[in-house]
Design a protein around this motif. Structure first.
Motif, PDB file in Angstrom:
ATOM      1  N   PRO A 241      -3.957   3.813  -7.252  1.00 21.12           N
ATOM      2  CA  PRO A 241      -3.698   2.530  -6.584  1.00 21.12           C
ATOM      3  C   PRO A 241      -4.434   1.371  -7.242  1.00 21.12           C
ATOM      4  O   PRO A 241      -5.608   1.482  -7.589  1.00 21.12           O
TER       5      PRO A 241
ATOM      6  N   GLN B 291       0.340   3.865  -3.233  1.00 19.14           N
ATOM      7  CA  GLN B 291      -0.166   5.230  -3.077  1.00 19.14           C
ATOM      8  C   GLN B 291       0.773   6.282  -3.658  1.00 19.14           C
ATOM      9  O   GLN B 291       0.479   7.484  -3.596  1.00 19.14           O
TER      10      GLN B 291
ATOM     11  N   HIS C 212      -5.087  -1.398  -3.399  1.00 20.75           N
ATOM     12  CA  HIS C 212      -5.535  -0.899  -2.102  1.00 20.75           C
ATOM     13  C   HIS C 212      -6.833  -1.563  -1.645  1.00 20.75           C
ATOM     14  O   HIS C 212      -6.914  -2.094  -0.522  1.00 20.75           O
TER      15      HIS C 212
ATOM     16  N   ASP D 120       0.820  -1.208   0.000  1.00 21.11           N
ATOM     17  CA  ASP D 120       0.000   0.000   0.000  1.00 21.11           C
ATOM     18  C   ASP D 120       0.858   1.264   0.000  1.00 21.11           C
ATOM     19  O   ASP D 120       0.473   2.277  -0.591  1.00 21.11           O
TER      20      ASP D 120
END
Length: 402
Positions: free
Chosen positions: A121, A111, A124, A107
């Motif tokens: 993303p 991002q 995510h 993550d």
């Protein structure tokens, strides 16, 4: 010349930021087992772009989840069917830990802006959906490790549960944001770390548990013990004082923090700071401990009358405070001696009254603590009888004070 060098630095940064390694990324994507994929990721991470890193870590999550789901399915089936089919519980726990750790790393890169400078993303939502269940498994993993006295592993499982609560990956999940077990698990992480002599982690996790209704007081004990265990240098002592002060200022009514500050000032022989703290405490947050410590301070300065007053105020709040009652008797005797000396060796009525009061307190202590396990009242009682002139009572005590 400076301009050329600056342009070179900028160019290097640009190349590094957009570095790509399609061949390695393809190898990672094709990996069939977790350890092989992990080796590829660790040895080639710097050559991958942010997008490739996100994809690589997501692949690790996929592989860890395969192992986790496989073992968990057997476990759940056993529970439903009452079977006892073998499964790799330790491997399931390890896979849960790896999936969550790798998911958080995924993550982080997911991002970041892609090659076009946009944040888009890819992983995510998928990981935010599948990893909370994995995170919950860490509670059982930590408990099993702790019960087996594998404190380092227990700290890692519990600690990851705690550390992941505020991760951006779970920011949109109320169940994790409002986690009702967070404080208790933080306490268990602190306890495991303390038992593993990892006092830095113990202090960190106990801080997270301080506001928990069930575990807060125990967490505070761990935090205090952890801070004390780290006192090795002058800098450590300065930090310890700062931390204790901060905790005291957060809740001045907390007698433990007050007592620890008094203990610290006593150890460094800062009598002025100690006295000021005690005076402030009895004025703003009077308690049996505050008055007891003031009595102790007065007693140390041989201010017998002041000490008697302080100890009486402490006993008014807790009549069973045996050590305070004993100290009161000591001060009553010493004040009587002071008055007797001032009168040229004559026992004044005031001195006699003080000794009679001392004898009453000491005989109460004799009943409460007949074997003198808490306080040795015998000699002080003998002294009081001797000073008041009751030789018969004094003689009765001679056998136990010799």
């Amino acid at each position: 010349m400076k301009k050329i060098m600056l342009m070179a630095v900028v160019a290097f940064i640009a190349v590094s930021a957009s570095a790509q390694n399609p061949a390695v990324a393809k190898q990672i994507k094709a990996a069939k087992d977790y350890q092989s994929a992990l080796g590829l990721v660790n040895s080639n991470l710097q050559s991958l772009s942010s997008e490739e890193k996100a994809a690589a870590y997501n692949k690790l999550v996929d592989l860890a989840m395969e192992k986790f789901n496989k073992e968990q399915n057997v476990m759940l089936t056993n529970q439903v069917t009452k079977k006892d089919d073998p499964y790799d519980k330790e491997g399931m726990y390890e896979a849960a830990k790896n999936a969550l750790k790798d998911g958080l790393e995924c993550d982080k890169y997911d991002q970041q802006p892609n090659a076009k400078g946009k944040v888009a993303p890819k992983f995510h939502k998928k990981n935010a959906d599948r990893l909370p269940a994995v995170r919950n498994t860490l509670i059982n993993a930590g408990q099993d490790a702790y019960n087996d006295k594998k404190f380092d592993a227990a700290k890692e499982f519990f600690g990851l549960y705690v550390d992941s609560k505020n991760a951006p990956l779970f920011a949109e999940l109320p169940a994790i944001k409002d986690d009702q077990f967070y404080g208790q698990i933080a306490y268990f992480a602190a306890l495991a770390a303390y038992n593993n002599q990892d006092y830095v982690s113990a202090s960190k996790y106990s801080t997270e548990a301080l506001d928990d209704k069930e575990s807060g007081k125990d967490a505070m004990d761990i935090k205090i013990l952890s801070m004390k265990a780290q006192l090795k240098t002058k800098e450590d002592s300065v930090k310890y004082l700062s931390d204790i002060k901060a905790l005291y200022e957060k809740d001045p009514a907390d007698e433990r923090m007050f007592a620890l500050l008094v203990e610290y000032f006593t150890s460094v022989k800062d009598e002025a700071a100690k006295k000021n703290l005690i005076e402030t405490q009895v004025a703003s947050h009077p308690s049996k401990m505050a008055w007891a410590l003031k009595g102790e301070s007065d007693m140390g300065e041989q201010k017998w009358a002041d000490a008697i007053d302080s100890y009486k105020k402490s006993l008014a709040l807790d009549p069973e405070f045996i050590q305070v009652q004993f100290n009161l008797a000591l001060c009553l005797n010493n004040q009587a001696i002071t008055l007797k000396d001032a009168a040229g060796g004559n026992l004044t009525p005031e001195a006699k009254a003080l000794l009679e009061e001392s004898i009453v307190n000491l005989n109460q202590l004799k009943e409460k603590d007949p074997n003198r396990e808490t306080v040795n009242w015998a000699y002080t009682l003998y002294q009081a009888y001797y000073l008041i002139g009751d030789e018969a009572k004094a003689k009765e005590l001679e056998s136990i004070i010799q």
